[in-house]
Design a protein around this motif. Structure first.
Motif, PDB file in Angstrom:
ATOM      1  N   UNK A  94       0.869  -1.180   0.000  1.00 24.40           N
ATOM      2  CA  UNK A  94       0.000   0.000   0.000  1.00 24.40           C
ATOM      3  C   UNK A  94       0.908   1.232   0.000  1.00 24.40           C
ATOM      4  N   UNK A  95       1.054   1.807  -1.166  1.00 29.75           N
ATOM      5  CA  UNK A  95       1.981   2.919  -1.397  1.00 29.75           C
ATOM      6  C   UNK A  95       1.255   4.261  -1.355  1.00 29.75           C
ATOM      7  N   UNK A  96       2.016   5.300  -1.069  1.00 35.35           N
ATOM      8  CA  UNK A  96       1.499   6.655  -1.227  1.00 35.35           C
ATOM      9  C   UNK A  96       1.051   6.848  -2.661  1.00 35.35           C
ATOM     10  N   UNK A  97      -0.174   7.340  -2.836  1.00 33.81           N
ATOM     11  CA  UNK A  97      -0.776   7.466  -4.156  1.00 33.81           C
ATOM     12  C   UNK A  97      -0.422   8.809  -4.801  1.00 33.81           C
ATOM     13  N   UNK A 123       8.765  -9.514 -12.596  1.00 35.90           N
ATOM     14  CA  UNK A 123       7.493  -8.786 -12.621  1.00 35.90           C
ATOM     15  C   UNK A 123       6.756  -8.969 -11.301  1.00 35.90           C
ATOM     16  N   UNK A 124       6.055  -7.926 -10.879  1.00 31.88           N
ATOM     17  CA  UNK A 124       5.256  -8.043  -9.666  1.00 31.88           C
ATOM     18  C   UNK A 124       3.822  -8.427 -10.026  1.00 31.88           C
ATOM     19  N   UNK A 125       3.172  -9.247  -9.193  1.00 31.96           N
ATOM     20  CA  UNK A 125       1.755  -9.580  -9.451  1.00 31.96           C
ATOM     21  C   UNK A 125       0.898  -8.339  -9.256  1.00 31.96           C
ATOM     22  N   UNK A 126       0.048  -8.028 -10.206  1.00 36.52           N
ATOM     23  CA  UNK A 126      -0.733  -6.797 -10.151  1.00 36.52           C
ATOM     24  C   UNK A 126      -1.637  -6.732  -8.927  1.00 36.52           C
ATOM     25  N   UNK A 127      -2.093  -7.886  -8.434  1.00 39.33           N
ATOM     26  CA  UNK A 127      -3.041  -7.857  -7.325  1.00 39.33           C
ATOM     27  C   UNK A 127      -2.409  -7.513  -5.989  1.00 39.33           C
ATOM     28  N   UNK A 128      -1.078  -7.420  -5.940  1.00 36.34           N
ATOM     29  CA  UNK A 128      -0.430  -7.030  -4.682  1.00 36.34           C
ATOM     30  C   UNK A 128      -0.296  -5.517  -4.568  1.00 36.34           C
ATOM     31  N   UNK A 129      -0.622  -4.789  -5.643  1.00 36.61           N
ATOM     32  CA  UNK A 129      -0.408  -3.340  -5.677  1.00 36.61           C
ATOM     33  C   UNK A 129      -1.724  -2.603  -5.940  1.00 36.61           C
ATOM     34  N   UNK A 177     -10.068  -8.884   0.062  1.00 39.41           N
ATOM     35  CA  UNK A 177      -9.791  -7.958   1.143  1.00 39.41           C
ATOM     36  C   UNK A 177      -8.522  -8.340   1.886  1.00 39.41           C
ATOM     37  N   UNK A 178      -8.486  -8.081   3.183  1.00 37.90           N
ATOM     38  CA  UNK A 178      -7.352  -8.447   4.024  1.00 37.90           C
ATOM     39  C   UNK A 178      -7.796  -9.541   4.991  1.00 37.90           C
ATOM     40  N   UNK A 179      -7.027 -10.620   5.035  1.00 37.05           N
ATOM     41  CA  UNK A 179      -7.350 -11.750   5.894  1.00 37.05           C
ATOM     42  C   UNK A 179      -6.332 -11.868   7.021  1.00 37.05           C
ATOM     43  N   UNK A 180      -6.722 -12.590   8.059  1.00 32.60           N
ATOM     44  CA  UNK A 180      -5.836 -12.800   9.199  1.00 32.60           C
ATOM     45  C   UNK A 180      -4.520 -13.444   8.732  1.00 32.60           C
ATOM     46  N   UNK A 181      -3.425 -12.886   9.166  1.00 29.73           N
ATOM     47  CA  UNK A 181      -2.112 -13.398   8.795  1.00 29.73           C
ATOM     48  C   UNK A 181      -1.480 -12.690   7.612  1.00 29.73           C
ATOM     49  N   UNK A 182      -2.249 -11.867   6.902  1.00 24.09           N
ATOM     50  CA  UNK A 182      -1.700 -11.151   5.745  1.00 24.09           C
ATOM     51  C   UNK A 182      -0.609 -10.176   6.161  1.00 24.09           C
ATOM     52  N   UNK A 183       0.470 -10.185   5.382  1.00 23.24           N
ATOM     53  CA  UNK A 183       1.536  -9.200   5.548  1.00 23.24           C
ATOM     54  C   UNK A 183       1.284  -8.042   4.584  1.00 23.24           C
ATOM     55  N   UNK A 184       1.311  -6.823   5.122  1.00 28.69           N
ATOM     56  CA  UNK A 184       1.098  -5.628   4.309  1.00 28.69           C
ATOM     57  C   UNK A 184       2.266  -4.674   4.505  1.00 28.69           C
ATOM     58  N   UNK A 185       2.839  -4.223   3.406  1.00 30.22           N
ATOM     59  CA  UNK A 185       3.900  -3.218   3.429  1.00 30.22           C
ATOM     60  C   UNK A 185       3.298  -1.862   3.093  1.00 30.22           C
ATOM     61  N   UNK A 186       3.585  -0.875   3.912  1.00 31.80           N
ATOM     62  CA  UNK A 186       3.170   0.502   3.659  1.00 31.80           C
ATOM     63  C   UNK A 186       4.433   1.317   3.342  1.00 31.80           C
ATOM     64  N   UNK A 187       4.328   2.252   2.417  1.00 38.80           N
ATOM     65  CA  UNK A 187       5.479   3.101   2.105  1.00 38.80           C
ATOM     66  C   UNK A 187       5.012   4.448   1.585  1.00 38.80           C
TER      67      UNK A 187
END
Length: 354
Positions: A268-271, A292-298, A329-339
């Motif tokens: 989840x990046x600054x937009x 390549x990064x998977x599009x659904x992670x961004x 959505x977000x599920x229990x155990x999901x790792x999320x990176x914020x920047x």
């Protein structure tokens, strides 16, 4: 225990301003009139480069503190916590409450105090203070929350990001097309486990030649010379800085938390704009040996929201939690990176396990 994001809230302004509604606008760049192309061509190029098609604009009677209050109210309601039990309210913003009649900035009393008042919180031990840290302000507030909760100084903390950026840019500046208004909030508490919540975070400040990449300056138009200061940006320098520093600070967090890039569910990046977000992701994954990064992670919402400064990350997080971007959505155990990255220049990142 580390801090954990218990609930979120957001305020999206009611007015949507599409690019095609701005065809009568007169643009200047660095004080020079743009004669070479018609406004329609300028807008088409802007859309192609940034992928921003429209932006959210607050109604004239809606202030930054009002938006922040509404986002905070939703976070409290979703969290199910007695508001009188909140120990801190931290509000990130960059301009305070700004009128649509002029762009003078009203920061006294501070926005956190105004939001606490609107929330009707009487507890004097609920400390309300502001952060002014450019676009990374909300994420820096979350980092401070983690320190407060780990130290035992706080149990519940509300962290809010709110800005009416549309009121500090001038209509004559092409860069004004990037910016918008909005607010997001998160209610945070101590995690039930040392393996959930904030796992690692990092911040860097580069304040020498980078200092004026984003700044407040005089109008490009003589007609508005005495109307105050406006947000000015060296777009190319900001892009180069972000492309270099954001992957580096994310990698520092990954190493600190001993997390593999492949295990991260969302970034989840600054937009700021879609081109920059995608370029940062590509650079980050390439540095980790992934083509390549998977599009659904961004997840990206700048296409229709625009860049609302400190509010981009909390509002996007709120959307992802509410399954606005996919059914998972977000599920229990999901790792999320914020920047995030912004004026200063500052850059920060955080890893959170839900």
């Amino acid at each position: 225990m580390p801090a954990y994001i218990l609930s979120t809230g957001a305020y999206r302004p009611r007015v949507q301003q599409p690019n095609h509604a701005l065809t009568e606008r007169f643009f200047l760049k660095r004080g020079n009139k743009i004669h070479q192309k018609a406004t329609v061509d300028i807008l088409e190029k802007f859309t192609a480069v940034t992928e921003i098609r429209e932006r959210s604009i607050a109604l004239p009677e809606v202030s930054a503190s009002r938006m922040g209050y509404l986002a905070a109210e939703e976070a409290i309601e979703r969290g199910g916590v007695d508001r009188e039990a909140i120990d801190y309210i931290i509000v990130a913003h960059n301009w305070g409450d700004v009128s649509t009649k002029h762009n003078f900035q009203d920061t006294l009393p501070n926005l956190a105090a105004r939001i606490k008042s609107k929330l009707g919180i009487r507890n004097p031990r609920c400390v309300a203070y502001d952060i002014l840290f450019g676009c990374p302000g909300w994420l820096e507030g979350v980092r401070q929350v983690d320190l407060l909760i780990r130290s035992g100084e706080a149990r519940y903390v509300l962290v809010v990001g709110t800005d009416t950026v549309s009121r500090v840019v001038e209509e004559y500046d092409v860069d004004s097309l990037l910016f918008s208004d909005g607010a997001g909030a998160a209610l945070m508490a101590a995690s039930a486990s040392p393996n959930t919540g904030v796992l690692a975070s990092a911040t860097r400040s580069h304040c020498l030649e980078e200092l004026d990449y984003l700044r407040m300056g005089r109008s490009f138009s003589d007609r508005k010379y005495l109307d105050g200061l406006y947000l000015k940006m060296q777009g190319r320098q900001v892009f180069k800085y972000a492309l270099r520093e954001v992957p580096a600070v994310i990698t520092a967090c990954l190493e600190k938390a001993e997390v593999d890039l492949r295990d991260v569910r969302y970034f989840i990046m600054h937009q700021a704009n879609a081109k920059m977000i995608k370029a940062i992701a590509s650079r980050l994954f390439a540095q980790h040996g992934i083509a390549n990064y998977p599009e659904d992670v961004l997840p990206i919402n700048v296409y229709t929201k625009g860049n609302n400064s400190v509010a981009t990350i909390p509002t996007l997080l709120h959307e992802v939690i509410d399954r606005a971007h996919n059914q998972r959505g977000i599920e229990r155990g999901d790792l999320v990176v914020f920047a995030s990255v912004g004026a200063g220049m500052h850059v920060n990142a955080m890893i959170h396990r839900f």
